[in-house]
Design an enzyme around this catalytic site. Structure first.
Site, mmCIF file in Angstrom:
data_model
loop_
_atom_site.group_PDB
_atom_site.id
_atom_site.type_symbol
_atom_site.label_atom_id
_atom_site.label_comp_id
_atom_site.label_asym_id
_atom_site.label_seq_id
_atom_site.Cartn_x
_atom_site.Cartn_y
_atom_site.Cartn_z
ATOM 1 N N HIS A 1 43.117 38.755 42.188
ATOM 2 C CA HIS A 1 42.453 39.157 43.286
ATOM 3 C C HIS A 1 41.705 37.976 43.876
ATOM 4 O O HIS A 1 41.350 37.122 43.460
ATOM 5 C CB HIS A 1 41.440 40.362 42.975
ATOM 6 C CG HIS A 1 40.849 40.806 44.377
ATOM 7 N ND1 HIS A 1 39.963 40.141 45.029
ATOM 8 C CD2 HIS A 1 41.273 42.033 44.829
ATOM 9 C CE1 HIS A 1 39.596 41.090 46.189
ATOM 10 N NE2 HIS A 1 40.620 42.233 46.037
ATOM 11 N N GLU B 1 45.508 47.940 42.463
ATOM 12 C CA GLU B 1 46.615 48.373 42.701
ATOM 13 C C GLU B 1 47.370 48.841 41.387
ATOM 14 O O GLU B 1 48.499 49.585 41.461
ATOM 15 C CB GLU B 1 47.549 47.211 43.520
ATOM 16 C CG GLU B 1 46.850 46.872 44.864
ATOM 17 C CD GLU B 1 47.364 45.448 45.392
ATOM 18 O OE1 GLU B 1 47.769 44.715 44.291
ATOM 19 O OE2 GLU B 1 47.156 45.113 46.549
#
Length: 363
Positions: A246, A305
């Protein structure tokens, strides 16, 4: 000059705080863990928009108003969706949303919140050759979204899992789509224009498009039966492991943990999908080990995700609709940020540094 604007503070906000070093997400004074454990999406809408949208009701009255907004959106926008067949789900959602007039009032805000929850199931059904299903204004927002997708009531555990997902992704600092919404809002263009800008940013695969490829990765690994060998080969080819890493978090994404718990409860409640979950947990463990060994200077753990993909698949959403479902959760955050910018911010107008050729000058 800071390419990508990393670490540049562009605004002050009461909406949310992303602590990437500690792995904490705070939304309007509440921790993500507390919100995911106790809040319906309707409650989050009230929290995110509180003080920003005049005339907005609270609690059960807000839930009723949101149910009425779903009905109005269905009547106004769904008839035109039949002509959007050649477009992707996200593109069709954007085209349908563009029919809503700009405004700043509670009715506009609630219709924008309602729209993705109504339109994504309608678009998916139309693409399958099925008729869209009208909302039930008295149902919970997440439960109604699943009913409009399937044509049958969802189990309570399924509605609760979708609620947790919508809450978990409702706001996340000054990400690309939220920044796009604030830029447009700073011109006082209106909420619909701001949400359309945000949705267009979300469409990009570097922001909102990765959950589907997570499932592609899991399918490919399942076909080989050897997670470590597949992951090593993918990294040798220079490929990114979908659902890992991320831009902000240096430790585990707190949203990923909330969604993992939700997936585990969902599969336990229905007795199905345990093999898929076991595969995902095995891939997570193997990838975490491999990435720690091969990229020791880069913290690469699962992000939001990874388990989003399993959750939305289990709930019956097709992969091409995942970005639209994300928008159904994030839209309330976009609206809150847009109103905060319009009320308290200035026109966003950064500078650029010219690095092109200079014109010839006479001697």
């Amino acid at each position: 000059m800071n390419n990508g604007l990393d670490d540049v503070v562009a605004t002050e906000t009461v909406m949310s705080d992303v602590d990437g070093l500690a792995g904490r997400l705070t939304i309007r004074g509440h921790s993500l863990d507390d919100l995911a454990a106790s809040s319906r999406y309707e409650d989050l809408v009230g929290l995110l928009l509180d003080g920003f949208v005049a005339g907005l009701a609270q609690s059960e009255e807000l839930a009723a108003d949101l149910g009425e907004a779903r009905t109005r959106v269905f009547e106004q926008l769904v008839p035109a969706c039949a002509g959007l067949g050649p477009l992707s789900v996200t593109e069709a959602l954007r085209a349908a949303l563009a029919q809503l007039a700009d405004g700043e009032d509670a009715a506009t805000a609630l219709r924008l919140v309602a729209a993705p929850a109504v339109l994504v199931p309608a678009i998916v059904r139309l693409r399958r050759g099925q008729a869209p299903i009208a909302p039930d204004a008295g149902a919970g927002h997440a439960a109604d979204m699943l009913r409009m997708l399937r044509g049958a009531d969802a189990r309570p555990a399924e509605a609760a899992a979708l609620d947790i997902y919508l809450v978990t992704v409702s706001d996340h600092g000054l990400n690309a789509s939220t920044f796009a919404a604030r830029v447009v809002a700073s011109t006082h263009a209106g909420l619909t224009s701001s949400v359309l800008a945000a949705l267009s940013a979300l469409k990009g695969p570097l922001h909102g498009g990765a959950p589907g490829p997570v499932l592609d990765m899991l399918d490919a690994i399942a076909a080989t039966g050897d997670a470590e060998a597949w992951l090593e080969a993918a990294l040798d080819r220079g490929e990114r492991l979908m659902g890992f890493g991320h831009r902000v978090y240096r430790v585990r994404d707190p949203r990923a943990e909330a969604l993992k718990r939700s997936v585990q409860r969902l599969f336990a409640s229905g007795g199905e999908g345990t093999g898929r979950l076991a595969l995902a947990e095995g891939v997570e463990a193997a990838a975490t080990r491999i990435l720690a060994r091969r990229k020791p200077d880069r913290p690469l753990q699962i992000n939001v995700e990874f388990y989003t993909a399993l959750l939305l698949e289990a709930l019956g959403f097709p992969r091409e609709s995942f970005t639209g479902v994300f928008a159904a959760g994030r839209v309330a955050g976009w609206i809150g940020h847009a109103r905060e910018q319009a009320l308290y911010g200035r026109l966003i107008r950064p500078q650029s540094r010219y690095v092109g050729p200079l014109p010839d000058r006479a001697a």
